[in-house]
Design a protein around this motif. Structure first.
Motif, mmCIF file in Angstrom:
data_model
loop_
_atom_site.group_PDB
_atom_site.id
_atom_site.type_symbol
_atom_site.label_atom_id
_atom_site.label_comp_id
_atom_site.label_asym_id
_atom_site.label_seq_id
_atom_site.Cartn_x
_atom_site.Cartn_y
_atom_site.Cartn_z
ATOM 1 N N ILE A 212 0.939 11.985 -12.003
ATOM 2 C CA ILE A 212 0.149 11.109 -12.859
ATOM 3 C C ILE A 212 -0.498 10.135 -11.862
ATOM 4 C CG2 ILE A 212 2.099 9.596 -13.358
ATOM 5 C CD1 ILE A 212 -0.709 10.762 -15.816
ATOM 6 N N TYR A 213 0.263 9.756 -10.906
ATOM 7 C CA TYR A 213 -0.455 8.447 -10.033
ATOM 8 C C TYR A 213 -1.721 9.192 -9.608
ATOM 9 C CZ TYR A 213 -1.194 4.883 -6.616
ATOM 10 O OH TYR A 213 -1.722 3.943 -5.808
ATOM 11 N N ARG A 214 -1.493 10.311 -8.887
ATOM 12 C CA ARG A 214 -2.834 11.135 -8.102
ATOM 13 C C ARG A 214 -4.133 11.111 -9.304
ATOM 14 N NH1 ARG A 214 -4.251 12.807 -3.730
ATOM 15 N NH2 ARG A 214 -6.106 14.491 -3.668
ATOM 16 N N ALA A 215 -3.418 11.485 -10.580
ATOM 17 C CA ALA A 215 -4.539 11.817 -11.629
ATOM 18 C C ALA A 215 -5.434 10.596 -11.904
ATOM 19 C CB ALA A 215 -3.898 12.205 -12.773
ATOM 20 N N LEU A 216 -4.617 9.496 -11.910
ATOM 21 C CA LEU A 216 -4.912 8.195 -12.244
ATOM 22 C C LEU A 216 -6.089 7.641 -11.404
ATOM 23 C CD1 LEU A 216 -4.952 5.313 -13.766
ATOM 24 C CD2 LEU A 216 -3.084 4.803 -12.440
ATOM 25 N N THR A 217 -5.577 7.936 -10.057
ATOM 26 C CA THR A 217 -6.396 7.088 -8.996
ATOM 27 C C THR A 217 -7.384 7.966 -8.374
ATOM 28 O OG1 THR A 217 -4.822 7.888 -7.352
ATOM 29 C CG2 THR A 217 -4.360 5.608 -8.370
ATOM 30 N N TYR B 97 9.050 0.228 -5.098
ATOM 31 C CA TYR B 97 8.598 1.750 -5.530
ATOM 32 C C TYR B 97 7.323 2.065 -5.245
ATOM 33 C CZ TYR B 97 7.035 4.963 -9.152
ATOM 34 O OH TYR B 97 6.612 6.125 -9.672
ATOM 35 N N TYR B 98 6.214 1.077 -5.673
ATOM 36 C CA TYR B 98 4.803 1.600 -5.191
ATOM 37 C C TYR B 98 4.645 1.693 -3.863
ATOM 38 C CZ TYR B 98 3.240 1.781 -10.073
ATOM 39 O OH TYR B 98 2.914 1.785 -11.492
ATOM 40 N N ILE B 99 5.314 0.907 -2.817
ATOM 41 C CA ILE B 99 5.088 1.276 -1.795
ATOM 42 C C ILE B 99 5.795 2.435 -1.125
ATOM 43 C CG2 ILE B 99 5.617 0.320 0.775
ATOM 44 C CD1 ILE B 99 5.099 -2.406 -0.107
ATOM 45 N N SER B 100 6.945 2.674 -1.638
ATOM 46 C CA SER B 100 7.764 4.108 -1.144
ATOM 47 C C SER B 100 7.257 5.226 -1.646
ATOM 48 C CB SER B 100 9.283 3.747 -1.527
ATOM 49 O OG SER B 100 9.853 4.991 -1.234
ATOM 50 N N ARG B 101 6.834 5.313 -2.909
ATOM 51 C CA ARG B 101 6.344 6.413 -3.642
ATOM 52 C C ARG B 101 4.810 6.696 -3.617
ATOM 53 N NH1 ARG B 101 10.743 8.026 -6.706
ATOM 54 N NH2 ARG B 101 12.471 7.977 -5.109
ATOM 55 N N HIS B 102 4.101 5.730 -3.486
ATOM 56 C CA HIS B 102 2.540 5.572 -3.711
ATOM 57 C C HIS B 102 1.814 4.960 -2.515
ATOM 58 C CE1 HIS B 102 3.634 7.711 -7.616
ATOM 59 N NE2 HIS B 102 4.218 6.469 -7.918
ATOM 60 N N ASN B 103 2.585 4.499 -1.528
ATOM 61 C CA ASN B 103 1.928 3.755 -0.639
ATOM 62 C C ASN B 103 0.895 2.697 -1.058
ATOM 63 O OD1 ASN B 103 1.465 3.234 2.284
ATOM 64 N ND2 ASN B 103 -0.284 4.920 2.403
ATOM 65 N N ARG B 104 1.523 2.065 -1.811
ATOM 66 C CA ARG B 104 0.525 0.720 -2.452
ATOM 67 C C ARG B 104 1.040 -0.267 -2.456
ATOM 68 N NH1 ARG B 104 -3.791 1.571 -6.571
ATOM 69 N NH2 ARG B 104 -4.585 -0.480 -7.223
ATOM 70 N N ASN B 105 0.794 -1.344 -1.574
ATOM 71 C CA ASN B 105 1.081 -2.643 -1.548
ATOM 72 C C ASN B 105 0.470 -3.502 -2.647
ATOM 73 O OD1 ASN B 105 2.283 -5.244 -0.727
ATOM 74 N ND2 ASN B 105 1.477 -5.089 1.319
ATOM 75 N N SER B 106 1.314 -3.975 -3.618
ATOM 76 C CA SER B 106 0.764 -4.709 -4.680
ATOM 77 C C SER B 106 -0.187 -4.104 -5.722
ATOM 78 C CB SER B 106 0.340 -6.265 -4.263
ATOM 79 O OG SER B 106 -0.120 -7.144 -5.467
ATOM 80 N N TYR B 107 -0.670 -4.910 -6.699
ATOM 81 C CA TYR B 107 -1.571 -4.175 -7.745
ATOM 82 C C TYR B 107 -3.118 -3.882 -6.973
ATOM 83 C CZ TYR B 107 -3.718 -8.998 -7.821
ATOM 84 O OH TYR B 107 -4.168 -10.237 -7.458
ATOM 85 N N ASP B 108 -3.350 -4.543 -6.069
ATOM 86 C CA ASP B 108 -4.721 -4.216 -5.669
ATOM 87 C C ASP B 108 -4.629 -3.728 -4.420
ATOM 88 O OD1 ASP B 108 -3.617 -6.184 -3.872
ATOM 89 O OD2 ASP B 108 -5.257 -7.567 -4.183
#
Length: 668
Positions: free
Chosen positions: A528-533, A306-317
């Protein structure tokens, strides 16, 4: 979670800003060759006693370089204050983000980051945290060894402890009456027995712990294997000593049996000692005893994807680091009762990064009586999201008070989003199937669509309105009050997310009638992800979250489209903002037209400064009961007598020209 600034500190480019004399604070506007000065920059709007602020630069035609050169002057600080660039990035929308760390006399001011956002060479938005008046003695410090001793005594650990990230800084402490500033030694500590993970802030003069922030976030070969709640699902396993184990090497996910964790760990890898492999003779794990562990492995694969597909993030870091999970963890922290398993947690402290899950046991009741294993996909997604929140690149969200509630809320939002992403029996509750509905009705931990409806016994009754019914006090956060109600007050953010995704109408606890048209969960999760990061700092309040999401919507979908309209309506539905999208709504929300002071109120009298005509006000208690009927406000200064009101928290609702704004009032 660990505040990971290692990669930031390693940047070669770190420049302390030089404060220029006022006479030199001028530049030429590149577009029309007109002169600009610091005095003409947008005003700073402060949101909380913690110093959270924002300013809208949209349409001002101000280059980032001008503000960077004169940042201290604009913020109202003198030459004792400096600002160092610690991070610079450009996102997929072409918006450039600069992160500056605030220092006072060369000592870092904890959590105080200044965030500049620039598009096409011009500033669009600036926000962050700032203390412009600091009066503390710096220079004296206690040793790292002494700090460890003080922290270890507080942790009451049995067995090994681990400490890291010792540093000197100035920290802010909210004592319930205002903000205190302390020169402290900060150190991060971890113990497994009992499970503790804290950042300690120890006053260098008194050697007292003036603040501690939890880093233990609680709740909560191809294979076709049997999960506990979602039936047979495809997962990835690998071969191991002639058998198969629950490890996905491509995704870097590993699930182990945490029954015999012994309190030790490998300092080089952060792996806990005593974890045992789940093994099987074939790739398909179908035995009853492995179903909870398979559920965890499958859930984490979905969360990872999900995080890779929707937010281009690979793992927590963001770097593909390993995701370790330990099922059947004995928390042993609830009344010091061994065998307690009605919990799940994410840990990111002192180099230990993992997620642990209980079997649902509630001594003297075994697993399955009060609760089943705490391993659902939304729970696993929630815990994984805690790790990401802590690594948002801006210091995470402190796990106490309103920032802690937002931390918990975003974890719930993402847990639900991951379940919807899986496409399998998705819904708006967290942990359905875990609690026995005959014992703890209605059988789930929390509901995003109806925050009031959860079971009181596990803190599931939450407010759906800021300061409304079930709102928990945020004063004096500690272990005993859930760090200032972080699991309770998260209901406000949860309901905003649900309404923004799916829509809804009604009247909230402070009398606001609302009607929101959902924009889909796919858009809401991006916001919300963009606001967070990009826009949230460690002590962000709900008002900061409101402003951060507005700016995120502006970046993604524009300042005045339907997405922004529904966003402000959803926030209005939960008691924040005025719900109106004016032409310049992002910069000039109605909440800025009124000021209330002093707050807290002592002596039965407070003042409302009103900048608008034809205004009235009324006062509600936190249950939504009207305690002072509508009365007219004059433009300017209004003295309000509230003699007779009991001590507590109230909502002042101010109405003007068909719109309303609600503000919190504390009576002492």
């Amino acid at each position: 979670m660990k505040k990971n600034f290692t990669h930031v500190k390693a940047l070669a480019f770190a420049v302390a800003l030089v404060i220029s004399p006022a006479s030199l604070l001028q530049a030429q506007n590149q577009r029309n060759n007109t002169e600009i000065s610091v005095q003409n920059l947008p005003e700073i709007s402060k949101n909380s006693v913690m110093g959270n602020f924002q300013a809208n630069f949209s349409g001002q035609d101000i280059p980032a370089g001008f503000l960077i050169t004169h940042l201290g002057e604009w913020l109202g600080t003198d030459s004792d204050h400096t600002y160092k660039l610690v991070k610079e990035s450009t996102d997929e929308l072409g918006i450039k983000h600069f992160v500056y760390q605030h220092y006072f006399k060369g000592v870092k001011v904890g959590d105080e980051l200044i965030l500049l956002h620039e598009k096409n060479g011009k500033l669009t938005y600036v926000n962050g945290e700032i203390s412009d008046k600091i009066n503390v003695q710096v220079g004296n410090s206690i040793s790292e060894m002494e700090a460890e001793k003080i922290a270890a005594l507080d942790m009451k650990a049995v067995g090994n402890t681990k400490f890291s990230d010792y540093e000197q800084l100035i920290t802010k402490v909210d004592n319930g009456r205002g903000i205190e500033l302390h020169s402290v030694s900060k150190i991060e500590g971890f113990s497994l027995k009992p499970l503790n993970a804290f950042i300690y802030y120890i006053d260098n003069s008194t050697k007292n712990i003036v603040k501690k922030v939890s880093k233990n976030y609680e709740v909560d070969t191809p294979s076709n294997s049997l999960t506990l709640y979602k039936g047979t699902q495809p997962i990835t396993v690998d071969s191991y000593n002639g058998n198969y184990r629950l490890k996905d090497n491509a995704r870097n996910i590993h699930t182990l049996d945490g029954t015999n964790l012994d309190g030790n760990y490998d300092p080089t890898t952060g792996e806990l000692s005593g974890g045992q492999e789940y093994t099987n003779a074939t790739p398909d794990f179908t035995a009853t005893n492995t179903k909870p562990a398979v559920e965890v492995q499958w859930a984490m694969e979905k969360a990872h994807d999900y995080y890779i597909s929707r937010h281009n993030r690979n793992s927590y870091d963001g770097n593909g680091s390993i995701l370790r999970n330990y099922y059947h963890f004995d928390f042993g922290i609830f009344g010091n009762t061994p065998g307690y398993g009605l919990n799940a947690a994410a840990i990111d402290a002192s180099g230990i990064v993992c997620m642990v899950y209980g079997d649902g046991a509630y001594p003297p009741y075994a697993s399955g009586v009060v609760a089943n294993p705490v391993v659902g996909i939304d729970v696993a997604g929630h815990e994984y999201s805690h790790l990401i929140i802590g690594r948002n690149g801006l210091g995470g969200l402190n796990y106490q008070g309103e920032s802690g509630a937002i931390n918990e809320s975003i974890a719930d939002m993402m847990g639900a989003a991951i379940e919807f992403y899986s496409g399998i029996n998705a819904n708006w509750t967290i942990g359905e199937g875990i609690l026995n509905p005959a014992v703890l009705p209605p059988g789930y931990f929390r509901s995003l669509s109806n925050p009031n409806s959860g079971p009181a016994a596990v803190g599931g009754q939450q407010p759906d309105t800021y300061m409304g019914t079930y709102w928990a006090s945020t004063a004096n956060p500690s272990d005993s009050n859930d760090h200032g109600g972080v699991h309770t007050n998260s209901g406000v953010g949860n309901y905003w997310f649900y309404l923004l995704s799916s829509g809804g109408s009604g009247t909230n606890d402070i009398g606001n009638a609302f009607n929101v048209t959902g924009i889909t969960i796919q858009k809401a999760e991006k916001i919300i992800y963009r606001a967070l990061t990009n826009y949230m700092t460690p002590n962000s309040t709900y008002m900061d979250a409101y402003n951060a999401t507005k700016q995120a919507v502006t970046d993604l979908y524009g300042a005045s489209g339907n997405e922004q309209l529904q966003n402000v309506r959803a926030w209005y539905a939960v008691g924040i903002g005025n719900g109106v999208l004016a032409t310049n709504e992002v910069a000039n929300g109605g909440e800025n037209q009124f000021t209330i002071y002093p707050n807290p109120v002592k002596g039965g009298m407070f003042t409302i400064e009103n900048n608008k005509n034809d205004s009235t006000f009324e006062i509600y208690d936190v249950s939504g009961k009207l305690v002072k009927h509508a009365d007219k406000l004059s433009k300017g200064t209004n003295k309000i007598n509230i003699n007779g009101l009991e001590k507590g928290i109230y909502i002042v609702k101010i109405n003007s020209n068909g719109t309303s704004v609600s503000k919190k009032l504390i009576v002492e």
